[in-house]
Design a protein around this motif. Structure first.
Motif, PDB file in Angstrom:
ATOM      1  N   SER A  80       0.812  -1.217   0.000  1.00 17.60           N
ATOM      2  CA  SER A  80       0.000   0.000   0.000  1.00 17.60           C
ATOM      3  C   SER A  80       0.847   1.271   0.000  1.00 17.60           C
ATOM      4  O   SER A  80       0.370   2.336  -0.381  1.00 17.60           O
ATOM      5  N   HIS A  81       2.112   1.177   0.434  1.00 21.26           N
ATOM      6  CA  HIS A  81       2.998   2.335   0.493  1.00 21.26           C
ATOM      7  C   HIS A  81       4.237   2.169  -0.393  1.00 21.26           C
ATOM      8  O   HIS A  81       5.084   3.054  -0.450  1.00 21.26           O
ATOM      9  N   ASP A  96       0.333   3.970  -6.104  1.00 20.65           N
ATOM     10  CA  ASP A  96      -0.280   3.417  -4.897  1.00 20.65           C
ATOM     11  C   ASP A  96      -1.789   3.602  -4.867  1.00 20.65           C
ATOM     12  O   ASP A  96      -2.525   2.768  -4.337  1.00 20.65           O
ATOM     13  N   ARG A  97      -2.285   4.690  -5.430  1.00 21.59           N
ATOM     14  CA  ARG A  97      -3.716   4.974  -5.356  1.00 21.59           C
ATOM     15  C   ARG A  97      -4.518   4.288  -6.463  1.00 21.59           C
ATOM     16  O   ARG A  97      -5.629   3.809  -6.235  1.00 21.59           O
ATOM     17  N   ARG A 134      -6.515   0.099  -2.826  1.00 19.13           N
ATOM     18  CA  ARG A 134      -6.255   1.424  -2.263  1.00 19.13           C
ATOM     19  C   ARG A 134      -6.312   1.345  -0.735  1.00 19.13           C
ATOM     20  O   ARG A 134      -7.254   0.791  -0.160  1.00 19.13           O
ATOM     21  N   GLN A 164       2.455   8.395  -5.829  1.00 18.43           N
ATOM     22  CA  GLN A 164       1.062   8.576  -5.431  1.00 18.43           C
ATOM     23  C   GLN A 164       0.115   7.917  -6.423  1.00 18.43           C
ATOM     24  O   GLN A 164      -0.861   7.258  -6.047  1.00 18.43           O
ATOM     25  N   THR A 192      -8.005   4.958   4.857  1.00 19.76           N
ATOM     26  CA  THR A 192      -7.526   6.056   5.691  1.00 19.76           C
ATOM     27  C   THR A 192      -8.148   5.954   7.075  1.00 19.76           C
ATOM     28  O   THR A 192      -9.271   5.491   7.231  1.00 19.76           O
ATOM     29  N   ARG A 196       5.241   4.762  -3.346  1.00 18.71           N
ATOM     30  CA  ARG A 196       5.669   6.075  -2.846  1.00 18.71           C
ATOM     31  C   ARG A 196       7.066   6.002  -2.239  1.00 18.71           C
ATOM     32  O   ARG A 196       7.904   6.881  -2.466  1.00 18.71           O
TER      33      ARG A 196
END
Length: 427
Positions: free
Chosen positions: A131-132, A290-291, A424, A287, A427, A135
């Motif tokens: 997920s990261h 990952d998105r 994704r 970005q 949050t 980036r």
């Protein structure tokens, strides 16, 4: 059911990213002066070009064994050893009295670069969750790009102050010493994150950062290559095409500027501005990946680079056909457009490698995978030179542009098959 803890790299960000920035500043400084120093030692123009290419040859030579080295000794030890090996090569360059000695030193720097870059990528692959990941790797790639951008300006300053190209090799040597100091003084990020993971572990089995239990088992280099041969053959070929389009861009833009009758300083200015545009987009690329998924970065990059080569071929062909140099604005526009396309794909090769590599022992796989991308980096300028000599620069640019568009098609087919879209993060 327990919730996986959120990923935090901030506490170890400095030892993760600072060594790469320092090392790439030094390497970026010496790359432009290698052919100058080779010519100063009595080498011909062709020999100077060959010696300059040895840094890429060294990287190719070092790619596969560096995976085995990193797997055996660990990331930090491998990076310190790479800095020491680069110092040995730089010492040869500083003391060289013949082109052959300079060439050996440059070759050693290339070999050291392969192990250094792979070690940090292996760390990211092991500890950064999907997920990261893009980036984190895009930021790592941005550090290398920033170094290659700053390095030549630093080299120009040092030469202006000392009047000697040899002083630039000392700059890289100082950077290598600083890298070793940083790695020894600051905490080892692998140990820090491994300890953090161990503290949060609830199951007796080893866990990945994404909460998956895996058995920690290391395979040999050739067994790893054999087991992943289908992935390496397909995605490795795609990596070679991406690397080839990127390295072709760096060679063909100066050649196109010369063919349009531009002054050397003007060409350097355009390439510098384009490099700044490229550098500015490195985190945006991460970005996007990952998105929205890896293809949303890879496809626009390859299509943009392919179309950029085709547009550049048209600009050069029209200028030659008209017998005029009034295509400068079009050249500038194409150069910036190609940099935008390249910047959107920043970190994509490292991200692909991290996605494909085994979590528990990524280094052997990454060594083989990086070899394919670096092979494309080395082969594309050679193909460009051959096509230019045989036909013309516009034909060579068009041919590479077509290859880029075909590569985009291969990515559209293979990426969904081998790298399913990363969900994704919440949050």
């Amino acid at each position: 059911m327990t919730t996986a803890p959120s990923f935090r790299l901030g506490s170890v960000a400095l030892p993760v990213y600072l060594p790469g920035l320092l090392f790439s500043i030094g390497e970026g400084a010496v790359i432009p002066v290698i052919p100058v120093d080779a010519a100063r030692l009595g080498g011909s123009l062709a020999l100077a070009g060959f010696i300059s290419a040895l840094i890429m040859v060294g990287t190719l030579i070092g790619d596969i064994p560096s995976g085995w080295i990193v797997a055996k000794v660990g990331e930090r030890t491998a990076m310190i050893g790479s800095a020491v090996a680069a110092l040995a090569g730089l010492l040869l360059c500083i003391l060289a009295t013949a082109p052959a000695v300079l060439g050996i030193g440059v070759l050693l720097i290339g070999i050291a670069t392969a192990s250094f870059a792979l070690a940090r990528q292996a760390f990211m692959t092991t500890f950064v969750p999907a997920s990261h990941r893009a980036r984190a790797l895009s930021l790592l790639g941005g550090m290398f790009r920033a170094g290659y951008f700053v390095g030549p300006f630093l080299a120009a300053l040092v030469i202006g102050l000392t009047g000697s190209t040899r002083a630039v090799f000392v700059v890289h040597a100082i950077a290598c010493v600083l890298v070793a100091i940083v790695l020894l003084v600051l905490p080892d990020p692998s140990a820090v994150l491994a300890e953090r993971r161990s503290a949060m572990r609830t199951a007796p089995a080893a866990q990945t950062t994404e909460g998956e239990s895996v058995a920690v088992h290391r395979e040999g280099l050739f067994r790893t290559i054999a087991r992943h041969r289908q992935v390496l053959a397909r995605m490795g070929f795609a990596a070679a095409l991406i690397g080839g389009l990127r390295s072709s861009r760096m060679v063909i833009l100066p050649l196109a500027g010369v063919s349009l009758g531009m002054q050397e300083s003007s060409i350097a200015l355009v390439v510098g501005v384009a490099g700044a545009v490229d550098l500015a987009l490195f985190f945006t690329s991460g970005q996007i990946m990952d998105r929205f998924g890896r293809l949303w970065s890879a496809l626009p990059s390859m299509i943009g680079l392919g179309l950029g080569h085709l547009a550049l071929a048209l600009v050069v062909w029209n200028a030659v056909a008209d017998g005029s140099s009034g295509r400068i604005l079009w050249f500038v526009a194409v150069a910036i457009g190609m940099s935008l396309a390249n910047g959107v794909g920043s970190g994509i090769l490292m991200t692909f490698g991290a996605d494909l590599a085994p979590r528990h022992d990524p280094a052997p796989f990454l060594g083989a995978y990086r070899f394919t991308g670096d092979a494309g980096n080395a082969a594309a300028p050679l193909a460009l030179s051959a096509l230019t000599a045989a036909v013309s620069l516009s034909f060579a640019s068009a041919a590479i542009g077509v290859v880029g568009l075909l590569g985009a098609g291969l990515l559209a087919r293979w990426v969904p098959r081998f790298i399913p879209r990363t969900p994704r993060p919440r949050t």
